[in-house]
Design a protein around this motif. Structure first.
Motif, short mmCIF file in Angstrom:
data_model
loop_
_atom_site.label_atom_id
_atom_site.label_comp_id
_atom_site.label_asym_id
_atom_site.label_seq_id
_atom_site.Cartn_x
_atom_site.Cartn_y
_atom_site.Cartn_z
N THR A 197 0.83 -1.20 0.00
CA THR A 197 0.00 0.00 0.00
C THR A 197 0.86 1.25 0.00
O THR A 197 0.51 2.26 -0.63
CB THR A 197 -0.93 0.00 1.22
N ALA A 198 2.01 1.21 0.70
CA ALA A 198 2.92 2.35 0.71
C ALA A 198 3.43 2.64 -0.70
O ALA A 198 3.62 3.80 -1.08
CB ALA A 198 4.09 2.09 1.65
N SER A 199 3.65 1.59 -1.49
CA SER A 199 4.10 1.81 -2.87
C SER A 199 3.03 2.55 -3.67
O SER A 199 3.33 3.40 -4.50
CB SER A 199 4.45 0.48 -3.54
N ASN A 200 1.76 2.23 -3.39
CA ASN A 200 0.66 2.93 -4.04
C ASN A 200 0.71 4.42 -3.71
O ASN A 200 0.57 5.29 -4.57
CB ASN A 200 -0.67 2.33 -3.59
N TRP A 201 0.94 4.72 -2.41
CA TRP A 201 0.99 6.13 -2.01
C TRP A 201 2.26 6.80 -2.52
O TRP A 201 2.23 8.02 -2.79
CB TRP A 201 0.92 6.22 -0.49
N LEU A 202 3.34 6.07 -2.68
CA LEU A 202 4.55 6.65 -3.26
C LEU A 202 4.29 7.07 -4.70
O LEU A 202 4.65 8.19 -5.11
CB LEU A 202 5.70 5.65 -3.19
N TRP A 203 3.66 6.18 -5.49
CA TRP A 203 3.32 6.54 -6.86
C TRP A 203 2.38 7.75 -6.88
O TRP A 203 2.55 8.66 -7.71
CB TRP A 203 2.66 5.37 -7.59
N ASN A 204 1.40 7.75 -5.99
CA ASN A 204 0.46 8.87 -5.94
C ASN A 204 1.17 10.18 -5.61
O ASN A 204 0.84 11.23 -6.17
CB ASN A 204 -0.63 8.62 -4.90
N PHE A 205 2.12 10.13 -4.67
CA PHE A 205 2.86 11.34 -4.33
C PHE A 205 3.66 11.84 -5.53
O PHE A 205 3.66 13.04 -5.84
CB PHE A 205 3.80 11.08 -3.16
N LEU A 206 4.34 10.94 -6.22
CA LEU A 206 5.14 11.35 -7.37
C LEU A 206 4.26 11.94 -8.47
O LEU A 206 4.62 12.95 -9.09
CB LEU A 206 5.92 10.14 -7.91
N ILE A 207 3.08 11.31 -8.69
CA ILE A 207 2.15 11.84 -9.69
C ILE A 207 1.67 13.23 -9.27
O ILE A 207 1.66 14.17 -10.07
CB ILE A 207 0.96 10.89 -9.88
N SER A 208 1.24 13.36 -8.03
CA SER A 208 0.64 14.61 -7.58
C SER A 208 1.64 15.75 -7.54
O SER A 208 1.30 16.90 -7.84
CB SER A 208 0.00 14.43 -6.20
N PHE A 209 2.90 15.46 -7.18
CA PHE A 209 3.88 16.54 -7.06
C PHE A 209 4.48 16.93 -8.41
O PHE A 209 4.66 18.12 -8.69
CB PHE A 209 5.00 16.14 -6.10
N PHE A 210 4.76 15.95 -9.26
CA PHE A 210 5.52 16.25 -10.47
C PHE A 210 4.65 16.45 -11.72
O PHE A 210 5.17 16.87 -12.76
CB PHE A 210 6.54 15.14 -10.74
N THR A 211 3.35 16.14 -11.64
CA THR A 211 2.52 16.23 -12.84
C THR A 211 2.56 17.62 -13.47
O THR A 211 2.70 17.75 -14.70
CB THR A 211 1.07 15.82 -12.52
N ARG A 212 2.40 18.67 -12.68
CA ARG A 212 2.41 20.01 -13.25
C ARG A 212 3.73 20.32 -13.94
O ARG A 212 3.76 20.91 -15.03
CB ARG A 212 2.14 21.05 -12.16
N PHE A 213 4.85 19.92 -13.35
CA PHE A 213 6.15 20.16 -13.98
C PHE A 213 6.26 19.41 -15.30
O PHE A 213 6.74 19.95 -16.30
CB PHE A 213 7.28 19.71 -13.04
#
Length: 540
Positions: free
Chosen positions: A439-455
């Protein structure tokens, strides 16, 4: 007749025996056939799934906040040239990303909380963390950092719930309903997203802080309902047994399956739990790192962590931003359309969980999502006029249509099924830490998506979707070659299949009674637990 299937000291005549009289006792199919669908089991799955609703609600609301005037004035940056308030990529990414960052840490310690306090109390305590974070967010008046920290604290509770809830559901649900009840977690996620979008739509035209504080404040209600409601439900029978409360475990299994406490399938499940626990206690003390070094655990831990990246949250976190870029005047409406498709198709997903195998549904779903991402990326990059989207309305419509088709694919397959698969993947003594890592890996992917998507989208626009198309293709290969079919099997039997290196491609046809003789085993069967010794069974 098998002596091991009679509850000793019951003083009752044994009920009629199940079919499939082998030295392994009732088969998985026979156990499922004996079980009933009970109101208590459905109620348990529903109440616990409020944790999923909370996750969906906080995920679905943030995208709409960035388009609200009062929210932008309080937490955005003033652009003197345009005389408006806006959010830089870094600020928007931090506000969105601190929720999954908190979820990452919450999920990593959720297993320890669940093992020390019990599954129910872990869920209740996690809901309390969400309440605290919610208060921090609502009380923010001008500091975007305070609001972001509130999302971090909320995320801590949401992340813990994302481990504790499926764990509680998988350990408590009868096999006949396990996949369906665990999948209600995903259904409630979609309902939470849809509810947040509807509330945002109703408040976004307000000129004061009610536009974002009302949607935010409602989160407190969901946390209170879960934190209090879960305490009226029975503890997980597998946790209760491991805590020395065998009769409580037996009674809970029987009540949830609508059976007598001395029913053969109840005895069978208690025996399986006992055998697994005896094997664990006969060995050395368990350490957390054994989720990588234990028998077949590296295989399963990596498998659970790999099954998380589909790209769906790309739409949920940045939906209004994405569709405003297509020229739509009211991107809130499009979000509601996507959310409605998500909810409606998740009901179809519950049917898929109940009727179809895990493997086939996941493979078809991943291929479907891959095609949608490919079309979305190429149309958005080559056909949409990004400077003047109104000049290319057909391209904008195609983006919306294939976004809906992607959501439909996700909601009917990966959305509900991945929670069930991860909850079924691990043996009891490793379940809590292994589920935490997955589940932590799911949240890691979500964090990377949410933080870097705009860039990333500022640099390569819609071609970003090709990354997720590649991930979906990878998931097809992972499921086909590595995931065992687990539909309608007990958790203990699933563990046995992985220990015995059952071929995933042919796993749907596997049966314990067909295991070949090894090392002159006089019973003609390999140990059901793959432990290398012949299981001692008594016959009368």
């Amino acid at each position: 007749m098998l002596a091991k299937h009679f509850h000793k000291g019951s003083g009752k005549n044994p009920p009629p025996k199940l079919d499939d009289n082998t030295d392994h006792g009732p088969s998985a199919a026979a156990i499922v056939a004996e079980q009933k669908i009970t109101a208590l089991a459905i109620f348990l799955g529903t109440v616990a799934s409020i944790g999923g609703f909370m996750f969906g609600y906080v995920s679905g609301q943030i995208s709409g906040f960035f388009d609200m005037d009062d929210y932008a004035t309080r937490f955005g940056q003033y652009d003197a040239t345009a005389d408006t308030y806006s959010f830089s990529a870094a600020r928007q990414g931090t506000i969105v990303g601190l929720l999954p960052a908190g979820c990452l840490f919450g999920s990593l310690i959720a297993g320890r909380i669940a093992d020390s306090l019990g599954r129910r109390m872990a869920i209740s305590v996690s809901a309390l963390s969400c309440m605290v974070g919610n208060i921090i967010e609502i009380s923010s008046s001008s500091s975007w950092v305070q609001f972001a920290v509130g999302r971090l604290v909320t995320g801590f509770g949401i992340g813990a719930l994302s481990v504790a809830v499926p764990m509680y559901q998988s350990e408590s649900s009868p096999a006949i309903l396990r996949g369906l009840l665990i999948s209600t977690y995903q259904l409630f996620i979609t309902l939470g997203i849809w509810t947040a979008e509807m509330v945002n739509f109703g408040t976004h035209n307000m000129s004061d802080s009610g536009s974002w504080r009302i949607p935010n404040g409602l989160s407190f209600v969901w946390s209170l309902a879960l934190g209090g409601g879960i305490l009226f439900l029975p503890e997980s029978p597998r946790y209760a047994y491991r805590a020395g409360r065998e009769e409580e475990a037996r009674n809970t299994i029987a009540r949830l399956a609508g059976l007598d406490t001395n029913a053969l399938s109840v005895n069978q499940q208690i025996d399986e739990i006992r055998e697994k626990l005896d094997e664990e206690r006969a060995g050395a003390a368990t350490h957390w790192y054994e989720i990588f070094t234990g028998p077949r655990m590296l295989y399963r831990t990596l498998l659970g962590a790999t099954l998380q990246l589909t790209g769906a949250n790309f739409f949920f976190y940045y939906g209004t931003t994405i569709f405003r870029a297509t020229g739509l005047k009211d991107s809130y409406v499009t979000q509601i359309i996507l959310g409605s498709v998500n909810v409606a198709c998740t009901f179809g997903g519950l049917y898929v969980v109940k009727k179809c195998g895990r493997r086939n549904a996941l493979i078809v779903g991943a291929l479907w999502m891959m095609v949608c991402f490919l079309i979305y990326s190429f149309i958005g990059h080559f056909k949409l006029d990004q400077n003047n989207p109104a000049a290319t309305p057909a391209a904008g419509n195609v983006l919306i249509v294939f976004s809906c088709l992607f959501i439909a694919a996700f909601a009917t397959t990966w959305g509900p099924l991945v929670w069930a698969v991860v909850a079924e993947l691990y043996p009891a003594k490793y379940r809590a830490p292994a589920m935490a890592v997955a589940t932590a890996s799911n949240w890691l992917w979500n964090f990377l998506i949410s933080f870097f998507t705009r860039f990333i989208t500022d640099a390569i626009d819609y071609l970003y979707g090709l990354v997720f198309a590649g991930c979906c293709f990878m998931l097809v290969l992972v499921v086909f070659f590595f995931l065992i079919e687990s539909k309608d099997r007990s958790l203990e039997e699933i563990d046995t299949m992985y220990l015995l290196h059952v071929n995933p491609i042919t796993s749907s046809k596997w049966s314990e009674k067909n295991v070949s003789t090894e090392n002159g085993n006089p019973s003609g069967q390999q140990s059901r637990h793959g432990s290398g010794h012949v299981e001692d069974r008594a016959f009368s």
